[in-house]
Design a protein around this motif. Structure first.
Motif, mmCIF file in Angstrom:
data_model
loop_
_atom_site.group_PDB
_atom_site.id
_atom_site.type_symbol
_atom_site.label_atom_id
_atom_site.label_comp_id
_atom_site.label_asym_id
_atom_site.label_seq_id
_atom_site.Cartn_x
_atom_site.Cartn_y
_atom_site.Cartn_z
ATOM 1 N N LEU A 278 5.587 5.160 -4.345
ATOM 2 C CA LEU A 278 6.717 4.438 -3.769
ATOM 3 C C LEU A 278 6.439 2.944 -3.650
ATOM 4 O O LEU A 278 7.313 2.124 -3.937
ATOM 5 C CB LEU A 278 7.050 5.022 -2.393
ATOM 6 N N TYR A 279 5.246 2.583 -3.199
ATOM 7 C CA TYR A 279 4.928 1.158 -3.079
ATOM 8 C C TYR A 279 5.074 0.450 -4.425
ATOM 9 O O TYR A 279 5.758 -0.586 -4.530
ATOM 10 C CB TYR A 279 3.513 0.966 -2.544
ATOM 11 N N GLY B 81 0.777 -1.228 0.000
ATOM 12 C CA GLY B 81 0.000 0.000 0.000
ATOM 13 C C GLY B 81 0.808 1.277 0.000
ATOM 14 O O GLY B 81 1.834 1.386 0.673
ATOM 15 N N GLU B 82 0.329 2.257 -0.761
ATOM 16 C CA GLU B 82 1.025 3.537 -0.860
ATOM 17 C C GLU B 82 0.963 4.315 0.453
ATOM 18 O O GLU B 82 1.918 5.010 0.802
ATOM 19 C CB GLU B 82 0.427 4.369 -1.992
ATOM 20 N N HIS C 139 -3.607 -0.257 10.121
ATOM 21 C CA HIS C 139 -4.217 1.071 10.148
ATOM 22 C C HIS C 139 -3.756 1.951 8.996
ATOM 23 O O HIS C 139 -4.347 3.002 8.744
ATOM 24 C CB HIS C 139 -3.933 1.761 11.487
ATOM 25 N N TYR C 140 -2.716 1.543 8.277
ATOM 26 C CA TYR C 140 -2.267 2.333 7.136
ATOM 27 C C TYR C 140 -3.222 2.194 5.957
ATOM 28 O O TYR C 140 -3.486 3.140 5.236
ATOM 29 C CB TYR C 140 -0.862 1.900 6.694
ATOM 30 N N ARG C 141 -3.735 0.982 5.760
ATOM 31 C CA ARG C 141 -4.519 0.712 4.567
ATOM 32 C C ARG C 141 -5.955 1.205 4.687
ATOM 33 O O ARG C 141 -6.553 1.619 3.703
ATOM 34 C CB ARG C 141 -4.533 -0.781 4.274
ATOM 35 N N ARG D 163 6.154 4.788 6.113
ATOM 36 C CA ARG D 163 7.333 4.002 6.512
ATOM 37 C C ARG D 163 8.207 3.730 5.281
ATOM 38 O O ARG D 163 8.396 2.582 4.883
ATOM 39 C CB ARG D 163 6.886 2.673 7.121
ATOM 40 N N PRO D 164 8.724 4.762 4.645
ATOM 41 C CA PRO D 164 9.429 4.545 3.379
ATOM 42 C C PRO D 164 10.632 3.623 3.488
ATOM 43 O O PRO D 164 10.838 2.770 2.617
ATOM 44 C CB PRO D 164 9.829 5.960 2.944
#
Length: 324
Positions: free
Chosen positions: A145-146, A83-84, A185-187, A90-91
């Protein structure tokens, strides 16, 4: 033959491990979490055919040890962060897990002399395609980035093939849903996590109303279908190509998913408003048409077997077997 499957704490790796074990093939299930109630629900029935190994894909020594100690003949590399939204939060983790983790797998395979590696790529590598046309394997245009990390993994796999003669194949998948989908929780509620949320709510008798997003479309694909396609990629004697789309070959709107849920479970309390979530930069980047699976169908004999309603029904049944 034993197969090492990385990322068995995730939905794709978990179902790939199940597909191989169900065919009688020993599986080394590699993940950060090892055996959990979720993995046990799908793999325990196969007993000693499944050997759990806990480790970090970024640790080359651990990865190579799992390959050597498991007498591994083939590897399916499904481990990764997705996920982007997570990539932007968290790059460095995204890069080290998705790129360096892939390099560790490829180098372990080369060092040990593994017969074949299947790298699990992503439809995100195709970029945004608002025309919703079918997408072939050569139409990559990663955005974000993803997507870039997944495409770098593909390029590494192809380069190991060219330089070292390692038999590497790549599959690209699209919104794989089913038992074992992980929430983070990011997605948020997008892609397979949206279907997971809805199916869990139906199984628990809970009400869910989404204010918008009914027109949003994705190529949701049941996990067992993707797993069978990957199994075919590993077992086929000589695939004609090194990249295959493995997907349902269709796209569905969120509204169509909720309507299917009502057909499967007439008492379901799920609904969704209109709109396509265009204001959400993370979700808008996922707008694309169905993946063209002609190549996989012709070369491998791949054929999706689980339709939307059947997949939702099976997923709801699994949620009902799982503890709260």
């Amino acid at each position: 033959m034993a197969v090492l499957v990385t990322g068995t704490s995730g939905v794709v790796g978990l179902h790939v491990a199940r597909a191989f074990a169900a065919s009688g093939t020993p599986v080394v299930a590699f993940s950060t979490s090892g055996r959990t109630p979720v993995t046990a629900s799908l793999l325990d029935e196969f007993g000693d055919l499944v050997n759990y190994v806990s480790g970090d894909i970024r640790d080359h020594v651990t990865v190579e040890g799992a390959v050597r100690n498991g007498s591994v003949d083939a590897i399916v590399h499904a481990a990764g962060l997705t996920g982007e939204a997570q990539a932007q939060a968290r790059p460095l983790d995204m890069i080290t897990v998705n790129v360096m983790g892939t390099a560790n797998v490829l180098e372990a395979a080369r060092s040990v002399g593994v017969r074949r590696v299947v790298y699990v790529g992503s439809s995100a590598e195709y970029g945004r395609r608002p025309d919703l046309a079918f997408i072939g394997e050569d139409e990559t245009a990663p955005e974000g980035l993803y997507a870039e990390t997944k495409h770098l993994g593909f390029r590494l796999a192809r380069r190991y093939r060219a330089v070292f003669g390692l038999d590497t194949l790549t599959c690209r998948i699209n919104s794989v849903y089913g038992p074992g989908t992980r929430f983070n929780h990011y997605r948020g509620l997008v892609g397979n996590t949206l279907v997971a949320h809805l199916c869990r709510a139906v199984a628990r008798g809970e009400a869910v109303h989404l204010e918008s997003g009914g027109d949003y479309q994705r190529g949701w694909t049941y996990a067992a279908d993707v797993a069978e396609g990957i199994r075919l990629m590993i077992t086929h004697e000589a695939p004609a190509h090194d990249v295959y789309n493995l997907a349902s070959g269709r796209i569905h709107t969120v509204r169509e998913v909720t309507e299917a849920l009502h057909r499967v479970e007439p008492s379901a309390q799920v609904s969704v408003g209109g709109g396509a979530w265009e204001e959400d930069r993370f979700q808008a980047g996922n707008v694309r048409g169905p993946l063209d699976i002609t190549r996989a169908r012709d070369d491998l004999g791949f054929e999706p077997a689980v339709g939307l309603e059947e997949g939702l029904r099976a997923y709801i049944a699994w949620w009902r077997r799982m503890p709260d």
